[in-house]
Write an enzyme that holds these catalytic residues in place. Structure first.
Site, PDB file in Angstrom:
ATOM      1  N   CYS A  35     -39.289  22.293-132.910  1.00 44.26           N
ATOM      2  CA  CYS A  35     -38.035  22.074-131.881  1.00 44.26           C
ATOM      3  C   CYS A  35     -37.838  20.949-131.049  1.00 44.26           C
ATOM      4  CB  CYS A  35     -38.113  23.361-130.726  1.00 44.26           C
ATOM      5  SG  CYS A  35     -39.248  23.050-129.479  1.00 44.26           S
ATOM      6  N   ASP A  37     -38.963  19.609-128.466  1.00 46.54           N
ATOM      7  CA  ASP A  37     -39.138  19.655-127.058  1.00 46.54           C
ATOM      8  C   ASP A  37     -40.564  18.920-126.703  1.00 46.54           C
ATOM      9  OD1 ASP A  37     -37.026  21.126-126.945  1.00 46.54           O
ATOM     10  OD2 ASP A  37     -38.005  23.034-126.309  1.00 46.54           O
ATOM     11  N   CYS A  60     -36.353  23.463-123.637  1.00 44.58           N
ATOM     12  CA  CYS A  60     -35.738  24.659-123.475  1.00 44.58           C
ATOM     13  C   CYS A  60     -35.970  25.291-121.791  1.00 44.58           C
ATOM     14  CB  CYS A  60     -35.791  25.686-124.353  1.00 44.58           C
ATOM     15  SG  CYS A  60     -37.443  26.390-124.061  1.00 44.58           S
ATOM     16  N   CYS A 104     -43.023  28.338-125.788  1.00 42.93           N
ATOM     17  CA  CYS A 104     -42.756  27.461-124.829  1.00 42.93           C
ATOM     18  C   CYS A 104     -44.054  27.268-123.924  1.00 42.93           C
ATOM     19  CB  CYS A 104     -41.457  27.848-124.079  1.00 42.93           C
ATOM     20  SG  CYS A 104     -40.307  28.386-125.642  1.00 42.93           S
TER      21      CYS A 104
HETATM   22 FE1  FES Z   1     -38.985  24.457-128.048  1.00 40.94          FE
HETATM   23 FE2  FES Z   1     -38.935  26.329-126.028  1.00 40.94          FE
HETATM   24  S1  FES Z   1     -37.900  26.291-127.855  1.00 40.94           S
HETATM   25  S2  FES Z   1     -40.345  24.814-126.323  1.00 40.94           S
END
Ligand code: FES
Length: 151
Positions: A35, A37, A60, A104
């Site tokens: 993702c 992140d 997110c 997450c």
């Molecule tokens: Fe990537 Fe939440 S969608 S950490």
């Protein structure tokens, strides 16, 4: 029932301990390759007690809420106790996360573990194993495109 608990929304909208500690004793950065992140954790440690903690999270809403809650959970705690913090404990403290957002909270656990390992490494000069990343997790499903914590 609302998708996110009041606590998740509170920590997402008003995250605690956001920022950088310039002279941190331990710094950890982890990312989720799928993702994209990224979470960075800074620790100030005195006598093996975490006296200050700050984070930067580019991700997110659930990742931001998880980092915020995780910093609250380890502040003032001994290193040995912070080492045992799990993503499940972070999610529970947030009154739960949807199943598909549990990964997450893993970022928060890993970022803290990575920062603590950095601290231990600096202190002892020994090598600690790298923190496991969850990008190989076969249960992982990225949900950034549909994540709208504010809705
Ligand atoms: Fe990537 Fe939440 S969608 S950490």
């Amino acid at each position: 029932m609302a998708l996110y608990s009041e606590k998740v929304m509170d920590h997402f909208r008003n995250p605690r301990n956001v920022g950088v500690i310039e002279d941190a004793d331990g710094v950890g950065e982890v990312g989720n390759a799928k993702c994209g992140d990224i979470m960075k954790m800074y620790l100030k440690i005195d006598n093996d007690v975490i006296t200050d903690v700050k984070f930067e999270t580019f991700g997110c809403g659930s990742a931001i809420a998880s980092s915020s809650m995780a910093t609250e959970l380890i502040k003032g705690k001994p290193v040995s106790e912070a080492m045992t913090l799990t993503n499940k404990a972070v999610a529970e403290a947030l009154d739960g996360l949807p199943d598909y957002k549990m990964h997450c909270s893993v970022l928060a656990e890993e970022a803290i573990r990575s920062a603590l390992n950095d601290y231990e490494r600096k202190k002892s000069g020994e090598d600690f194993p790298e923190v496991k990343q969850d990008d190989e997790d076969e249960h992982f499903h990225c949900c950034c495109a549909t994540d709208t914590a504010g809705e």
